[in-house]
Design an enzyme around this catalytic site. Structure first.
Site, PDB file in Angstrom:
ATOM      1  N   ASN A   1     119.291 120.067 -16.033  1.00 42.68           N
ATOM      2  CA  ASN A   1     118.943 121.036 -15.034  1.00 42.68           C
ATOM      3  C   ASN A   1     119.080 122.503 -15.245  1.00 42.68           C
ATOM      4  O   ASN A   1     119.651 123.358 -15.603  1.00 42.68           O
ATOM      5  CB  ASN A   1     120.179 120.569 -13.883  1.00 42.68           C
ATOM      6  CG  ASN A   1     120.050 121.839 -12.964  1.00 42.68           C
ATOM      7  OD1 ASN A   1     118.906 122.825 -12.353  1.00 42.68           O
ATOM      8  ND2 ASN A   1     120.252 121.441 -11.767  1.00 42.68           N
TER       9      ASN A   1
ATOM     10  N   ARG B   1     115.350 117.954 -13.260  1.00 41.44           N
ATOM     11  CA  ARG B   1     115.563 117.742 -11.587  1.00 41.44           C
ATOM     12  C   ARG B   1     114.699 119.088 -11.697  1.00 41.44           C
ATOM     13  O   ARG B   1     114.376 120.042 -12.652  1.00 41.44           O
ATOM     14  CB  ARG B   1     117.116 119.114 -11.595  1.00 41.44           C
ATOM     15  CG  ARG B   1     116.490 119.040 -10.168  1.00 41.44           C
ATOM     16  CD  ARG B   1     117.864 120.759  -9.935  1.00 41.44           C
ATOM     17  NE  ARG B   1     117.902 121.459  -8.604  1.00 41.44           N
ATOM     18  CZ  ARG B   1     118.352 122.191  -8.263  1.00 41.44           C
ATOM     19  NH1 ARG B   1     119.053 122.928  -8.951  1.00 41.44           N
ATOM     20  NH2 ARG B   1     117.962 122.769  -7.208  1.00 41.44           N
TER      21      ARG B   1
ATOM     22  N   HIS C   1     116.975 120.317  -1.580  1.00 40.89           N
ATOM     23  CA  HIS C   1     119.149 119.561  -2.356  1.00 40.89           C
ATOM     24  C   HIS C   1     118.990 118.104  -1.708  1.00 40.89           C
ATOM     25  O   HIS C   1     119.447 117.590  -1.325  1.00 40.89           O
ATOM     26  CB  HIS C   1     119.693 120.055  -0.927  1.00 40.89           C
ATOM     27  CG  HIS C   1     120.751 121.198  -1.323  1.00 40.89           C
ATOM     28  ND1 HIS C   1     120.179 122.410  -0.468  1.00 40.89           N
ATOM     29  CD2 HIS C   1     120.534 122.214  -2.143  1.00 40.89           C
ATOM     30  CE1 HIS C   1     120.321 123.571  -0.500  1.00 40.89           C
ATOM     31  NE2 HIS C   1     120.861 123.696  -1.665  1.00 40.89           N
TER      32      HIS C   1
ATOM     33  N   ARG D   1     121.787 134.085   1.888  1.00 42.03           N
ATOM     34  CA  ARG D   1     120.213 133.556   2.207  1.00 42.03           C
ATOM     35  C   ARG D   1     120.474 134.284   4.017  1.00 42.03           C
ATOM     36  O   ARG D   1     121.172 133.558   3.927  1.00 42.03           O
ATOM     37  CB  ARG D   1     119.791 132.696   2.163  1.00 42.03           C
ATOM     38  CG  ARG D   1     118.523 132.173   0.204  1.00 42.03           C
ATOM     39  CD  ARG D   1     118.571 131.428   0.010  1.00 42.03           C
ATOM     40  NE  ARG D   1     118.208 130.821  -1.082  1.00 42.03           N
ATOM     41  CZ  ARG D   1     118.101 129.906  -1.990  1.00 42.03           C
ATOM     42  NH1 ARG D   1     119.073 128.632  -0.979  1.00 42.03           N
ATOM     43  NH2 ARG D   1     118.072 129.831  -3.079  1.00 42.03           N
TER      44      ARG D   1
ATOM     45  N   GLU E   1     124.708 114.817  -7.059  1.00 45.16           N
ATOM     46  CA  GLU E   1     123.227 115.039  -7.947  1.00 45.16           C
ATOM     47  C   GLU E   1     122.942 114.513  -9.103  1.00 45.16           C
ATOM     48  O   GLU E   1     121.510 113.892  -8.956  1.00 45.16           O
ATOM     49  CB  GLU E   1     122.980 116.627  -7.514  1.00 45.16           C
ATOM     50  CG  GLU E   1     123.430 117.226  -5.962  1.00 45.16           C
ATOM     51  CD  GLU E   1     122.612 118.531  -6.192  1.00 45.16           C
ATOM     52  OE1 GLU E   1     121.489 118.670  -5.650  1.00 45.16           O
ATOM     53  OE2 GLU E   1     123.372 119.318  -6.122  1.00 45.16           O
TER      54      GLU E   1
END
Length: 405
Positions: A10, A93, A182, A243, A386
């Protein structure tokens, strides 16, 4: 010797996370993190799981190529190097795959070109993902490299959910639509939730709440995503650590015209200085809850806004699905904050949602139900994985292609 291990990479803008996963039993012989790439204070932390040995390197690591070479060297010290015959593939990823990539994909030059074309809609993520792939290919050009896309799980959304209400010609020209992110987490958690209920994923409707510093919700109908909260970028949707989430688009015009802010300043403001951080100066839910308990009104307002948005999405996705079998909380906040879980479903008893106080207070690493035994809708805590999802998809693709020896 059969090749059953997958190295999951990743590559972020200034970091590389990695795990080596053996698909025979799900074990992880090694894992680590390179952070602050490009700085004088770079650090590599590597764990060799078999003997519990954790090693740390401190000092400048110039770029992603140097980072991955350092990772390869650390793996080699444990006899797990990139030249190992047990290594079946490297799974990467990739944050944004647009509509072109709907499933894990073997990397070739055409794939790299298309990922590069998507940089304008993922300027912070896709360049780093590309660098990681290219460096890994240079280190092992003979080894299958697989790109697993955050957006892929959401490509099953119907057009009524994926389209914005703007001229389709303009939207298509500039690739403006709701992609969602996601995806590997939502795929894994929705499937694990079905397993927890003792059912096949095709039989279960789940609302997945991935609540970390970045946060997103999804409506999963019979194993397929039919709606998700993030959109063209990861800015849309839930209140997040830094955010804003959902916002009237005219706020941007107002900040430009009245506030005199530039496009770049507004971008930074909404992505890095808003959300929980913008509301109360903290983006760590543990610290926010501590402040709430001490009577801090700014922290209380931030928490209430966070929960209000979360409840709106639970209700909206309940309406989208029509029937909900479970609501699953995952990621850092979702897995660890009992107050968030309790507050998110409080008042939704009419929808069949409730948590058991004692079950909700229990901490653990296993998937578990926290709703009362007689609840109409299950409420679950399902730790996300993940890396395992990326490894599983990578291994299945490579194994099926005949490249696995």
């Amino acid at each position: 010797m059969s090749s059953t291990r997958v190295l999951v990479l990743n590559s972020g803008s200034s970091s590389v996370k990695y795990q080596l996963i053996d698909m025979r039993d799900g074990s992880r012989p090694a894992a680590g993190l390179v952070e602050r790439i490009g700085e004088q204070t770079s650090r590599l932390i590597h764990t060799h799981v078999a003997d519990g040995d954790t090693r740390e390197q401190n000092g400048p690591i110039a770029d992603h190529e140097a980072a991955l070479k350092a990772v390869a060297a650390e793996l080699g010290r444990d006899g797990l190097g990139l030249d190992s015959p047990e290594l079946a593939a490297i799974g990467h990823r990739v944050v944004h795959g647009g509509m072109f990539f709907t499933e894990p994909t073997l990397v070739d030059e055409n794939v790299l070109t298309e990922i590069e074309r998507l940089i304008p809609v993922a300027p912070l993520h896709n360049p780093a993902n590309l660098t990681g792939i290219r460096t890994a290919r240079a280190l092992r050009p003979d080894l299958p490299q697989v790109a697993v896309f955050d957006t892929a799980f959401h490509t099953t959304m119907p057009e009524s959910a994926a389209r914005y209400a703007i001229d389709p010609k303009i939207a298509d020209r500039y690739r403006v639509r709701r992609y969602g992110f996601h995806g590997t987490s939502h795929a894994y958690v929705s499937r694990e939730t079905a397993r927890l209920l003792g059912k096949d994923p095709s039989e279960v409707n789940v609302i997945v709440l991935h609540l970390g510093n970045g946060a997103s919700a999804s409506a999963v109908e019979g194993g397929r995503c039919v709606d998700t909260s993030m959109g063209l970028t990861p800015l849309e949707g839930l209140v997040m650590g830094t955010r804003s989430g959902d916002l009237d688009p005219a706020v941007i015009f107002h900040l430009e015209r009245v506030g005199g802010m530039s496009t770049d300043e507004i971008d930074t403001f909404l992505n890095k200085r808003s959300g929980l951080f913008g509301l109360c100066g903290d983006n760590d839910m543990r610290e926010i809850r501590r402040r709430v308990d001490e009577g801090d009104e700014r922290a209380r307002l931030a928490f209430d806004i966070y929960i209000h948005r979360l409840k709106k999405y639970i209700g909206a996705y309940y309406a989208v699905l029509g029937r909900v079998d479970a609501v699953a909380f995952t990621a850092g906040v979702g897995e660890n904050s009992a107050p968030v879980r309790e507050a998110a479903v409080a008042g939704l008893e009419g929808l069949g949602l409730a948590v058991d106080g004692e079950l909700n207070a229990v901490r653990g690493d296993e998937a578990r139900l926290i709703s009362p035994a007689d609840a109409r809708v299950a409420v679950a805590v399902v730790p996300t994985d993940e890396e395992m999802e990326i490894a599983t998809q990578t291994y299945a693709l490579v194994n099926g292609s005949g490249n696995l020896t």
